[in-house]
Design a protein around this motif. Structure first.
Motif, PDB file in Angstrom:
ATOM      1  N   ASP A  17      39.917  33.011  33.112  1.00  0.00           N
ATOM      2  CA  ASP A  17      40.992  33.315  34.052  1.00  0.00           C
ATOM      3  C   ASP A  17      40.858  34.745  34.574  1.00  0.00           C
ATOM      4  O   ASP A  17      40.857  35.696  33.782  1.00  0.00           O
ATOM      5  CB  ASP A  17      42.340  33.139  33.350  1.00  0.00           C
ATOM      6  CG  ASP A  17      43.495  33.544  34.241  1.00  0.00           C
ATOM      7  OD1 ASP A  17      43.604  32.998  35.362  1.00  0.00           O
ATOM      8  OD2 ASP A  17      44.286  34.428  33.825  1.00  0.00           O
ATOM      9  N   PRO A  18      40.726  34.929  35.892  1.00  0.00           N
ATOM     10  CA  PRO A  18      40.571  36.272  36.437  1.00  0.00           C
ATOM     11  C   PRO A  18      41.703  37.233  36.049  1.00  0.00           C
ATOM     12  O   PRO A  18      41.438  38.369  35.644  1.00  0.00           O
ATOM     13  CB  PRO A  18      40.523  36.056  37.954  1.00  0.00           C
ATOM     14  CG  PRO A  18      39.995  34.669  38.106  1.00  0.00           C
ATOM     15  CD  PRO A  18      40.600  33.907  36.953  1.00  0.00           C
ATOM     16  N   ALA A  19      42.947  36.810  36.160  1.00  0.00           N
ATOM     17  CA  ALA A  19      44.065  37.705  35.843  1.00  0.00           C
ATOM     18  C   ALA A  19      44.006  38.158  34.383  1.00  0.00           C
ATOM     19  O   ALA A  19      44.290  39.321  34.073  1.00  0.00           O
ATOM     20  CB  ALA A  19      45.397  37.030  36.141  1.00  0.00           C
ATOM     21  N   THR A  20      43.626  37.266  33.487  1.00  0.00           N
ATOM     22  CA  THR A  20      43.501  37.627  32.073  1.00  0.00           C
ATOM     23  C   THR A  20      42.401  38.670  31.897  1.00  0.00           C
ATOM     24  O   THR A  20      42.575  39.645  31.158  1.00  0.00           O
ATOM     25  CB  THR A  20      43.207  36.371  31.221  1.00  0.00           C
ATOM     26  OG1 THR A  20      44.279  35.446  31.403  1.00  0.00           O
ATOM     27  CG2 THR A  20      43.072  36.718  29.752  1.00  0.00           C
ATOM     28  N   GLN A  21      41.282  38.479  32.570  1.00  0.00           N
ATOM     29  CA  GLN A  21      40.203  39.479  32.516  1.00  0.00           C
ATOM     30  C   GLN A  21      40.688  40.826  33.026  1.00  0.00           C
ATOM     31  O   GLN A  21      40.440  41.865  32.404  1.00  0.00           O
ATOM     32  CB  GLN A  21      39.019  39.040  33.379  1.00  0.00           C
ATOM     33  CG  GLN A  21      38.016  38.184  32.696  1.00  0.00           C
ATOM     34  CD  GLN A  21      36.709  38.135  33.473  1.00  0.00           C
ATOM     35  OE1 GLN A  21      36.235  39.152  33.996  1.00  0.00           O
ATOM     36  NE2 GLN A  21      36.120  36.954  33.534  1.00  0.00           N
ATOM     37  N   ASP A  72      43.101  39.697  45.663  1.00  0.00           N
ATOM     38  CA  ASP A  72      44.562  39.620  45.647  1.00  0.00           C
ATOM     39  C   ASP A  72      45.091  39.589  44.217  1.00  0.00           C
ATOM     40  O   ASP A  72      46.061  40.283  43.890  1.00  0.00           O
ATOM     41  CB  ASP A  72      45.063  38.407  46.423  1.00  0.00           C
ATOM     42  CG  ASP A  72      44.876  38.549  47.923  1.00  0.00           C
ATOM     43  OD1 ASP A  72      44.643  39.684  48.404  1.00  0.00           O
ATOM     44  OD2 ASP A  72      44.942  37.514  48.623  1.00  0.00           O
ATOM     45  N   THR A  73      44.449  38.812  43.360  1.00  0.00           N
ATOM     46  CA  THR A  73      44.851  38.764  41.949  1.00  0.00           C
ATOM     47  C   THR A  73      44.634  40.118  41.297  1.00  0.00           C
ATOM     48  O   THR A  73      45.500  40.614  40.568  1.00  0.00           O
ATOM     49  CB  THR A  73      44.048  37.675  41.196  1.00  0.00           C
ATOM     50  OG1 THR A  73      44.294  36.417  41.825  1.00  0.00           O
ATOM     51  CG2 THR A  73      44.434  37.605  39.730  1.00  0.00           C
ATOM     52  N   GLY A  87      29.687  36.716  32.837  1.00  0.00           N
ATOM     53  CA  GLY A  87      31.009  36.162  33.120  1.00  0.00           C
ATOM     54  C   GLY A  87      32.039  37.177  33.571  1.00  0.00           C
ATOM     55  O   GLY A  87      33.130  36.803  34.006  1.00  0.00           O
ATOM     56  N   ALA A  88      31.716  38.466  33.481  1.00  0.00           N
ATOM     57  CA  ALA A  88      32.668  39.502  33.907  1.00  0.00           C
ATOM     58  C   ALA A  88      32.830  39.462  35.421  1.00  0.00           C
ATOM     59  O   ALA A  88      31.857  39.345  36.153  1.00  0.00           O
ATOM     60  CB  ALA A  88      32.199  40.880  33.460  1.00  0.00           C
ATOM     61  N   LEU A  89      34.074  39.577  35.857  1.00  0.00           N
ATOM     62  CA  LEU A  89      34.374  39.617  37.289  1.00  0.00           C
ATOM     63  C   LEU A  89      34.610  41.034  37.787  1.00  0.00           C
ATOM     64  O   LEU A  89      34.576  41.284  38.987  1.00  0.00           O
ATOM     65  CB  LEU A  89      35.614  38.769  37.580  1.00  0.00           C
ATOM     66  CG  LEU A  89      35.477  37.279  37.291  1.00  0.00           C
ATOM     67  CD1 LEU A  89      36.816  36.579  37.463  1.00  0.00           C
ATOM     68  CD2 LEU A  89      34.405  36.666  38.186  1.00  0.00           C
ATOM     69  N   VAL A  90      34.882  41.961  36.855  1.00  0.00           N
ATOM     70  CA  VAL A  90      35.160  43.337  37.251  1.00  0.00           C
ATOM     71  C   VAL A  90      34.769  44.288  36.124  1.00  0.00           C
ATOM     72  O   VAL A  90      34.771  43.916  34.948  1.00  0.00           O
ATOM     73  CB  VAL A  90      36.662  43.527  37.608  1.00  0.00           C
ATOM     74  CG1 VAL A  90      37.548  43.516  36.365  1.00  0.00           C
ATOM     75  CG2 VAL A  90      36.893  44.791  38.419  1.00  0.00           C
TER      76      VAL A  90
END
Length: 130
Positions: free
Chosen positions: A47-51, A88-89, A117-120
């Motif tokens: 989940d992006p927001a969790t990350q 946006d998230t 798997g990291a998005l940021v």
């Protein structure tokens, strides 16, 4: 030049497998290493927001290790995978952490990050009170 490693509460140099400091205090500025959103067990949430919250929580822990908080952050750089899909998230999560006066911020899209798997990955510089 005065310089010291800063660790979140309960973390020691022995807990960091790479040869790096989570943060370094140097001449009144705290330089926080880039943080990804991996969980405490090392897994990467889907989940992006969790990350994003996890990455900001890790930064908060480093800041707290120097008796600082997000109100002391003067500069932030964020490196994003698929920035258009998740910005946006990210912005919503980011707004829950930063404080006025807001830090200078550069957001960069990258092809990859070290953690699978990291998005940021987020790095910050904070200024300690005089």
């Amino acid at each position: 030049m005065s310089q010291r490693a800063v660790f979140p509460k309960g973390v020691t140099a022995d807990d960091v497998p790479l040869k790096l400091s989570p943060a370094v205090m140097s001449n009144g500025h705290l330089f926080v290493t880039g943080m990804t959103g991996s969980a405490t067990d090392g897994t990467m949430p889907q989940d992006p927001a969790t990350q994003f919250r996890s990455a900001f929580d890790k930064i908060a822990a480093c800041l707290a290790g120097a008796d600082l908080d997000f109100g002391h952050v003067v500069e932030m750089t964020s490196y994003h995978i698929k920035i258009a899909e998740n910005f946006d998230t990210f912005s919503t999560v980011h707004a829950a952490y930063v404080k006025a006066p807001y830090p200078a911020w550069t957001a960069v899209e990258v092809a990859g990050l070290r953690r699978p798997g990291a998005l940021v990955e987020i790095r910050v510089i904070a200024r300690a009170p005089s």
